[in-house]
Write a protein that holds these residues in place. Structure first.
Motif: not given
Length: 262
Positions: A100, A103-104, A107, A112-113, A116
């Motif tokens: 994760t 992925r920031l 975002a 996070l959606r 994401d």
């Protein structure tokens, strides 16, 4: 010719006071898979660390997606897998938490959606680690650590993937998983720059091999046919202790080509 995703022109770099890159010219075009090969100390890892800004450029220019690196800000377009390290960096973390973190950059305001979370799950599935999502990274093998690091890089859905020795110290099963993962990325249009010890399962994917020696490019073209200890351009060495040379030649009748990759 397609867009230049990476461009190095006359790049020189030092580590401490020691010159490591002594005038590197390298262009990687969109959709290419380029392998950096060479002996210890040839400058392979320094090239990729220069591209991502970890090593300052003493002279020359580095561009990413046509923008000088010093002005480049859109790092979500770039996925980076460093040399093998502990996925959690010494901090207790689960596999999902580590992935994760990659992925920031996409975002919104750090929140996070749903998209994401989907991207994180997809990255874990790509590297065959979805079943370990809730496990601590401390419980993983070396090959599994490497898969998590690659999933972290893939979570941002990068256009450019830069990997420094992704196969080093990884078991064959994990190498094959990584090769399949990379094949999917290439099929989706990703551009890839890899530092490799040897081509191994990745060989069918490699478009070009760039061989470095003493901080200079000595080969840029098709991968050497038998990359390994005895097949780098420019590395001729006579082995007087050899009884038989390749192709059945008797010892002492000519040099063998030697180039240690690492």
């Amino acid at each position: 010719m397609s867009e230049a995703v990476i461009a190095l022109r006359g790049v020189r770099a030092e580590l401490g006071s020691r010159p490591v890159l002594r005038g590197i010219d390298l262009t990687v075009h969109r959709g290419e898979v380029v392998a950096l090969l060479g002996a210890n100390g040839s400058g392979k890892s320094t090239v990729v660390r220069t591209v991502i800004g970890q090593v300052p450029v003493g002279a020359g220019e580095v561009e990413l997606f046509g923008t000088p690196r010093r002005r480049f800000r859109d790092w979500r377009r770039v996925g980076y897998v460093p040399q093998r390290t502990t996925a959690g960096g010494g901090v207790p973390a689960t596999v999902t938490e580590v992935v994760t973190s990659g992925r920031l950059s996409r975002a919104r305001l750090g929140v996070l959606r749903r998209a994401d979370h989907r991207a994180v799950r997809h990255a874990l599935e790509l590297v065959g680690m979805a079943d370990r999502a809730k496990d601590s990274v401390d419980a993983l093998s070396g090959g599994q650590h490497q898969r998590v690091l690659i999933a972290r890089a893939l979570a941002s859905e990068p256009e450019l993937l830069i990997m420094d020795e992704p196969m080093a110290g990884v078991d064959l099963a994990s190498q094959e998983v990584l090769a399949r993962t990379l094949e999917r990325q290439v099929a989706s249009g990703a551009t890839v720059l890899l530092v490799l010890h040897e081509l191994g399962p990745l060989e069918p994917l490699i478009d070009r091999a760039v061989v470095l020696r003493d901080g200079l490019v000595v080969h840029d073209g098709p991968p050497p046919k038998a990359v390994g200890e005895h097949a780098l351009p420019g590395h001729d060495h006579v082995h007087p202790h050899d009884d038989v040379h390749p192709h059945g030649a008797a010892a002492g009748t000519g040099p063998t080509r030697t180039g240690l990759l690492s």
